[in-house]
Design an enzyme around this catalytic site. Structure first.
Site, mmCIF file in Angstrom:
data_model
loop_
_atom_site.group_PDB
_atom_site.id
_atom_site.type_symbol
_atom_site.label_atom_id
_atom_site.label_comp_id
_atom_site.label_asym_id
_atom_site.label_seq_id
_atom_site.Cartn_x
_atom_site.Cartn_y
_atom_site.Cartn_z
ATOM 1 N N VAL A 20 -2.557 9.995 4.017
ATOM 2 C CA VAL A 20 -3.004 8.633 4.354
ATOM 3 C C VAL A 20 -1.835 7.669 4.524
ATOM 4 O O VAL A 20 -0.734 7.903 4.042
ATOM 5 C CB VAL A 20 -3.986 8.093 3.290
ATOM 6 C CG1 VAL A 20 -5.218 8.958 3.214
ATOM 7 C CG2 VAL A 20 -3.306 8.018 1.919
ATOM 8 N N GLU A 21 -2.130 6.564 5.213
ATOM 9 C CA GLU A 21 -1.166 5.489 5.485
ATOM 10 C C GLU A 21 0.127 6.020 6.096
ATOM 11 O O GLU A 21 1.235 5.639 5.698
ATOM 12 C CB GLU A 21 -0.895 4.678 4.212
ATOM 13 C CG GLU A 21 -2.148 3.952 3.713
ATOM 14 C CD GLU A 21 -1.848 2.843 2.732
ATOM 15 O OE1 GLU A 21 -0.782 2.226 2.846
ATOM 16 O OE2 GLU A 21 -2.697 2.589 1.874
ATOM 17 N N GLY A 22 -0.019 6.901 7.074
ATOM 18 C CA GLY A 22 1.135 7.487 7.746
ATOM 19 C C GLY A 22 1.460 8.841 7.158
ATOM 20 O O GLY A 22 2.029 8.921 6.071
ATOM 21 N N GLY A 39 0.817 -1.209 0.000
ATOM 22 C CA GLY A 39 0.000 0.000 0.000
ATOM 23 C C GLY A 39 0.847 1.253 0.000
ATOM 24 O O GLY A 39 0.620 2.186 -0.777
ATOM 25 N N ARG A 40 1.844 1.300 0.892
ATOM 26 C CA ARG A 40 2.674 2.494 1.020
ATOM 27 C C ARG A 40 3.682 2.610 -0.116
ATOM 28 O O ARG A 40 3.942 3.698 -0.617
ATOM 29 C CB ARG A 40 3.424 2.464 2.358
ATOM 30 C CG ARG A 40 2.533 2.697 3.553
ATOM 31 C CD ARG A 40 3.264 2.362 4.847
ATOM 32 N NE ARG A 40 4.427 3.203 5.061
ATOM 33 C CZ ARG A 40 4.395 4.427 5.573
ATOM 34 N NH1 ARG A 40 3.233 4.960 5.910
ATOM 35 N NH2 ARG A 40 5.495 5.121 5.766
#
Length: 805
Positions: free
Chosen positions: A473-475, A350-351
């Site tokens: 998003v995602e961190g 994802g990241r």
């Protein structure tokens, strides 16, 4: 232990004998001479000193939580460790990783993805905040939500590189489609089911996820756990037994969950506790993932957030006293407490892949469409591509685009090589989304008025408005840059640090073994630091000399360009490795020195992406103009790394900060300011890169790969700009020739000029609307400002009539 003792004998000589009783070594009482006794006394003192050093280090090292210990063991390490070692190998990188598409994957990009693009009108989606049912059905029928699910379960079984290509192509055409397709193919939880699901779970869920019957989402973030994903505050479940069945009772509040408003199944992150020991050793307490379908009793899904201007589905997932049987725990009871392993290892995709794909789409769009617009659009009778400010913005967007594409290609190949590099994925997420934002901003600056008026003709505005979502998003990027990259990197990727840290966490009952491990790793760290200190100085002197005498046109020889920049990256890697070792002077306080860690993350990101850019060049050599744009990108990356290291050396914190700063400056800049020899690209190179992107060239064609082109005759701004460029270039050449020859055009030339002027006139138009709201569309509606104008005129007329009377 025996292996360690052998190592100790080899490396430390007589000192190791203190670890053995005399009888075990075959010694007799007669050998206990004064010399031996004296030696034993000396070794005893040394051991005491070692123990004190160990205890001192242990006292300043904060205890590592169970979650942190799990995180340190998750994912994989590879090329990121080579950077921390100080001597990465470009050859190994090129030999190991080769991103490529199968024929089936390329056909899907050319056909199904293009067909989906024809079903999506970006402006309509942004206004209606949803796709048409036809578009949803097509995504389901063509397995867009099951690209990573193996074919045996009904999915497409695509590579990571193919998924990245799909997401990048969608990102340029409709950013909301990119987000919608991304989630099921990263943290779906399809990926988690494939890796960790029970046979029954796989059999039930995977075919339904593959064909889109169940649209998935993943519920992790809560009101009090944004970038701190592991805290799971407010998402608790307790193991209970009901009617002879074991399960958990859960309470949770999740937000920012993409696809939640339309999802048929949610993967739910919960903090599991077992106060009554009902698990009985099968499974553990901690982060646990449950799979709940939309109709699960007590589960509430549906309300939407409104992220900026975005239309993709995003909302809340809530539940109070929700009963979840053990067979709904992902992986079954034995996977209770295993959620952090699942999450971290799948997060790399994802990241490191999905979010960078959006930036890749932006890079291709700005280079191909905005590059063409800069030639189509004229001001003062000159294409704006000829203006220096436009050239600077275009070149910067182009080299950032190359860096982003190169990083994406390499990351995709790494994941397809069955690796899950947590540090590199963090670098990719933070660095490429930030570059993507800059690419879009520069594209907006160039396109100017045509980019700020929304409508069908605006191909960049929605991406600009929504790019901050990718940053967050995602961190969030601030957290990723200033804490996560180096915090994980130093412990996970440093060749000797993990064992040292683990020795400091060992219980007192194992102190003797812990001291031995600690000492061994300390010696290795010191040796590692000295090696890189020497490499850093010698490479620094060598690169300073080679840079000073390097011609500005040297990049035109591809072999020499590759050789030169690889040497610069080796120098910077050694600089970085020395600096990483100096960070250990901060002990446990390093985690609070986020300004330092942010600067080192910048350096690490520039070095990794530098290698990715050279990796890309090595694979794509032969593309016209690739040397120039690669040179532009590499000069910028080397300058970024140099500046980050300089800033770190100027601001090194801690009680030993001044000492560490002095050592770092000697290592990184052995000849002082002369060693800070990296400069921004020269103006002549900037102009060359801009010209490559605004005129037909091999580099421009490379950027246009995987850009959606509408069928001929169908109005589509990006396609029309790309197709109009050759005609406008030809017309400009004719105009220049006519001015030089001071003559009128021939009939053929007039026809070309006429066609070019006509298409230019069409392509510079912006959208105009009779009304923007449903209220404005109502019969008899008068805008409040105009109503006020009428009232004032009426009052004025009445006043004049009264005066006349």
């Amino acid at each position: 232990m025996q292996a360690y003792m052998k190592t100790s004998i080899h490396r430390t000589g007589p000192r190791c004998f203190a670890s053995f009783p005399a009888s075990s070594l075959g010694l007799t009482q007669n050998l206990q001479s004064p010399h031996i006794q004296q030696q034993r006394s000396f070794l005893g003192v040394v051991n005491a000193v070692d123990k004190r050093a160990y205890r001192l280090a242990k006292s300043v090292m904060p205890p590592i939580s169970k979650t942190e210990q799990i995180a340190l063991g998750c994912g994989t390490i590879g090329f990121d460790r080579e950077i921390f070692e100080g001597s990465p190998s470009l050859k190994n990188l090129v030999d190991t990783y080769n991103p490529k598409l199968s024929k089936e994957e390329q056909d899907f990009l050319d056909n199904q993805v293009s067909t989906l693009c024809t079903l999506l009108n970006d402006h309509d989606v942004s206004i209606k905040k949803d796709f048409t049912k036809e578009a949803w059905d097509y995504m389901r029928d063509e397995r867009f939500f099951g690209m990573k699910i193996p074919k045996e379960w009904g999915g497409l079984g695509f590579s990571t590189h193919a998924v990245s290509g799909v997401l990048a192509k969608l990102a340029l055409h409709c950013v909301d489609a990119n987000a919608t397709v991304a989630v099921p193919n990263s943290l779906g939880p399809g990926e988690l089911l494939v890796r960790y699901g029970t046979p029954d779970q796989k059999e039930y869920f995977l075919p339904r996820l593959a064909d889109g019957t169940l649209i998935p989402c993943f519920g992790l973030t809560g009101p009090h756990s944004g970038s701190d994903a592991t805290s799971l505050i407010g998402s608790d479940c307790i193991v209970e037994e009901r009617n002879g069945e074991l399960g958990v009772v859960a309470n949770f509040k999740k937000r920012y969950i993409t696809l939640a408003p339309v999802a048929g199944v949610v993967g739910l992150g919960l903090n599991l506790s077992d106060p009554n020991n009902l698990l009985k050793g099968k499974g553990e307490e901690g982060f646990t993932v449950a799979l709940l379908e939309r109709n699960h009793p007590g589960l509430k899904m549906g309300p939407r957030h409104k992220p900026l201007h975005a239309a993709f589905m995003n909302g809340t997932v809530e539940g109070e006293d929700v009963w979840i049987p053990m067979n709904a725990i992902l992986g079954g009871q034995e996977k209770c407490g295993f959620g952090w392993h699942m999450f971290v290892e799948c997060l790399a995709e994802g990241r490191g892949v999905s979010l960078p794909a959006g930036s890749i789409g932006a890079a291709r769009g700005v280079a191909s469409a905005v590059g063409a617009y800069a030639r189509v659009r004229k001001q003062f009778k000159v294409p704006i591509a000829e203006f220096g400010g436009i050239q600077e913005a275009m070149a910067l967007a182009g080299s950032d685009g190359l860096i982003t594409i190169a990083g994406g290609d390499l990351m995709n190949a790494i994941v397809d090589n069955h690796e899950a590099p947590m540090v590199i994925s963090s670098v990719m997420k933070q660095n490429t989304t930030e570059r993507g934002r800059r690419i879009i901003e520069r594209g907006m600056d160039i396109a100017a008025g045509s980019a700020i008026c929304m409508g069908d003709n605006n191909y960049i505005g929605n991406a600009y408005l929504n790019f901050p979502i990718s940053i967050t998003v995602e961190g969030a990027n601030i957290m990723t840059r200033s804490f996560q990259v180096i915090g994980q990197g130093l412990t996970r990727c440093h060749p000797h640090m993990l064992e040292l840290i683990q020795s400091l966490q060992m219980p007192k009952s194992e102190e003797k073994e812990a001291v031995a491990i600690f000492n061994r790793q300390v010696y290795k760290v010191v040796g590692h630091g000295m090696t890189n200190m020497v490499n850093s100085i010698t490479r620094g002197v060598g690169s300073t000399v080679s840079t000073a005498f390097r011609s500005k046109k040297a990049y035109r020889n591809g072999d020499k360009m590759l050789e030169y920049h690889e040497k610069q990256l080796l120098r910077l890697a050694a600089n970085f490795a020395v600096t990483a070792d100096l960070c250990f002077t901060l002990g446990g306080k390093l985690k609070f020195e986020e300004l330092l860690m942010g600067r080192l993350a910048d350096a690490l990101g520039a070095i990794f992406l530098g290698y990715a850019t050279l990796h890309h060049y090595s694979r794509r050599r032969g593309v016209e103009g690739l040397e120039a744009i690669t040179e532009h990108a590499m000069l910028r990356l080397e300058k970024e790394a140099q500046d980050a290291l300089k800033s770190a050396s100027d601001n090194f914190p801690g009680p030993l900060g001044s000492v560490a700063s002095a050592v770092m400056k000697v290592a990184c800049f052995p000849l002082g300011s002369f060693s800070r020899s990296y400069l921004e690209p020269h103006d002549s190179l900037t102009k060359e890169v801009s010209k490559l992107l605004t005129t037909p060239s091999g580099v421009r064609d490379m950027f246009a790969e995987n850009v959606y082109m509408a069928p001929e005759g169908q109005r589509h701004q990006v396609s029309d700009l790309i197709r109009a460029l050759p005609l406008c270039i030809e017309a400009d050449k004719i105009s220049a020739k006519l001015r030089k020859e001071k003559r009128d055009p021939t009939s053929e030339e007039s026809e070309v000029l006429s066609r070019a002027n006509a298409i230019r006139d069409v392509l510079i138009q912006v959208d105009v609307f009779e009304h923007l709201t449903t209220e404005e569309a109502q019969p008899g509606y008068v805008r409040p400002a105009l109503l006020g104008t009428e009232e004032r005129f009426a009052a004025m007329t009445k006043s004049l009539d009264h005066e006349v009377a």
